[in-house]
Design a protein around this motif. Structure first.
Motif, PDB file in Angstrom:
ATOM      1  N   HIS A   1      41.076  52.410  50.762  1.00 24.53           N
ATOM      2  CA  HIS A   1      41.334  51.358  49.628  1.00 24.53           C
ATOM      3  C   HIS A   1      40.645  50.018  49.802  1.00 24.53           C
ATOM      4  O   HIS A   1      39.841  50.102  50.896  1.00 24.53           O
ATOM      5  CB  HIS A   1      42.883  51.667  49.333  1.00 24.53           C
TER       6      HIS A   1
ATOM      7  N   PHE B   1      52.365  54.770  48.224  1.00 24.20           N
ATOM      8  CA  PHE B   1      52.069  56.071  46.902  1.00 24.20           C
ATOM      9  C   PHE B   1      50.896  56.706  47.041  1.00 24.20           C
ATOM     10  O   PHE B   1      50.556  57.616  46.321  1.00 24.20           O
ATOM     11  CB  PHE B   1      52.296  54.321  45.768  1.00 24.20           C
TER      12      PHE B   1
ATOM     13  N   SER C   1      40.133  46.899  36.596  1.00 25.05           N
ATOM     14  CA  SER C   1      40.343  47.199  38.530  1.00 25.05           C
ATOM     15  C   SER C   1      40.192  46.782  39.370  1.00 25.05           C
ATOM     16  O   SER C   1      38.005  46.610  39.284  1.00 25.05           O
ATOM     17  CB  SER C   1      40.387  48.736  37.816  1.00 25.05           C
ATOM     18  N   THR C   2      40.319  47.445  41.093  1.00 30.17           N
ATOM     19  CA  THR C   2      38.838  47.255  41.501  1.00 30.17           C
ATOM     20  C   THR C   2      38.357  47.302  41.295  1.00 30.17           C
ATOM     21  O   THR C   2      36.552  47.136  42.150  1.00 30.17           O
ATOM     22  CB  THR C   2      39.623  46.675  43.170  1.00 30.17           C
TER      23      THR C   2
ATOM     24  N   GLU D   1      46.891  43.110  37.320  1.00 32.94           N
ATOM     25  CA  GLU D   1      48.227  42.825  37.904  1.00 32.94           C
ATOM     26  C   GLU D   1      48.816  41.531  37.603  1.00 32.94           C
ATOM     27  O   GLU D   1      49.456  41.194  38.289  1.00 32.94           O
ATOM     28  CB  GLU D   1      48.699  43.654  39.392  1.00 32.94           C
TER      29      GLU D   1
HETATM   30  P1  13P Z   1      43.887  49.167  42.050  1.00 39.59           P
HETATM   31  O1  13P Z   1      43.196  50.639  41.358  1.00 39.59           O
HETATM   32  O2  13P Z   1      42.424  48.467  40.189  1.00 39.59           O
HETATM   33  O3  13P Z   1      42.399  49.434  43.298  1.00 39.59           O
HETATM   34  O4  13P Z   1      44.742  48.652  42.255  1.00 39.59           O
HETATM   35  C1  13P Z   1      45.571  48.901  43.787  1.00 39.59           C
HETATM   36  C2  13P Z   1      46.430  48.579  43.629  1.00 39.59           C
HETATM   37  O5  13P Z   1      47.017  48.404  44.244  1.00 39.59           O
HETATM   38  C3  13P Z   1      46.033  46.398  43.262  1.00 39.59           C
HETATM   39  O6  13P Z   1      47.070  45.834  43.687  1.00 39.59           O
END
Ligand code: 13P
Ligand code: SF4
Length: 327
Positions: A41, A80, A233-234, A219
């Protein structure tokens, strides 16, 4: 002379055993021998990101996990994420280099009972849950979503009311981009890392770097999202920074996002100014994964993710529904 012969034999043997290789070379060798793929990730530490086959956001990693022909998937991320990879590949070995302390606290904020209670109360609604949940919760959902496709997933249903959880802030983001009524389950689910960002952080950063664009993860609190130039998103942040003509960005998410961005900019021979909105936005569970643990994981083939077959079958449907919208 005899002594030199012994030394040469010792060195050859050492090489054969892989002892003269550095840790990255040893990981790559093990990976080839075992036909393994390493997924990481965007919040993983730099060493892990550099050795990974793919780095990505939750959605991108799901898509790769679904299509891989590797025999072993090593997931460098949190619980997860590795579970999702297992759900999509029940006959493959899915490993995580550390099992202790790699839980995403938010993923534990939506136990199955809360979903069942919501379903009883709102009979005409659909259940869309963030992929940041455990398999037992996913098994009860109509669809999962990530921060990259949450609005798309919610808008794909004709029902007006959507039970959504656990992240209240992603719920806010989605409600703003749909004409649905979002019912949060639970009411106050959130990520402890993204909760740190405040309006004052943005005011101060903008004062210091007036030419920088502010990129914020959904978030983060609603007020923080509302002050952003973009909410991404990232994976969205990566695309934006690489393609934007701008060269200064304030990054409102976990600190190693900047590592990911630097790696990609390096690849295309570019350099841009990347400013973390907060230096202390660190997701500790993500930092549990180290190169040493990754090597051990490949060597000993542990820790293996195991899930109940019935749960896998049930949890797969909402994930596949989401993925069908991302083709
Ligand atoms: P992303 O799907 O944007 O990578 O986010 C995952 C996540 O856990 C952000 O805290
Ligand atoms: Fe979970 Fe937050 Fe870490 Fe993302 S940043 S993995 S939501 S604790």
């Amino acid at each position: 002379m005899e002594y030199i012969g012994i030394i040469i034999k010792y060195l050859k043997n050492k090489e054969k055993l892989g002892c003269t290789m550095n840790i990255v070379e040893r990981i790559n060798k093990l990976k080839r021998e075992k036909n393994a793929i390493i997924l990481a990730h965007n919040y993983q530490p730099e060493g892990i990101q550099r050795v990974a086959d793919f780095i990505g956001d939750s959605l991108e990693l799901c898509l790769i996990a679904k299509d891989t022909d590797a025999d072993i998937i090593v997931f460098c991320g949190v619980d997860f994420m590795a579970e999702t990879a297992k759900i999509l590949n029940k006959d493959k070995k899915v490993l995580i280099p550390e099992i202790k302390n790699t839980e995403c606290p938010m993923a534990h904020q939506l136990p199955p009972e809360i979903i069942l209670e919501g379903k009883r109360k709102y009979k005409n609604s659909k259940v869309v849950i963030y992929v940041n949940t455990l398999s037992l919760a996913k098994a009860l959902a109509d669809a999962t979503c990530t921060s990259a496709n949450a609005s798309e997933v919610v808008n794909s249903f004709k029902e007006e009311e959507i039970l959504f959880g656990p992240d209240r802030n992603l719920g806010y983001y989605v409600e703003k981009r749909s004409n649905k009524k979002i019912i949060l389950i639970p009411e106050d689910g959130h990520c402890y890392v993204h909760k740190k960002f405040t309006v004052e952080d943005i005011i101060n950063a903008k004062r210091k770097y007036p030419n920088a664009e502010v990129l914020i993860h959904p978030e983060c609190d609603p007020k923080v999202q509302d002050m952003a130039d973009y909410v991404f998103s990232t994976g969205g942040m990566v695309k934006h920074v690489l393609n934007s003509p701008k060269d200064e960005f304030i990054i409102g998410t976990e600190v190693d996002m900047i590592t990911r961005l630097r790696i990609d900019l390096e690849k295309i021979g570019k350099s841009k100014k990347l400013i973390p909105l907060r230096e202390d936005a660190i997701c500790e569970p993500m930092k549990e994964i180290t190169l040493e643990k990754l090597e051990k994981c490949l060597l000993e083939e542990k820790y293996e993710i195991t899930l109940d077959e019935e749960v896998i079958n049930k949890a797969k449907k909402p994930i596949e529904y989401m993925l069908s919208l991302s083709k």
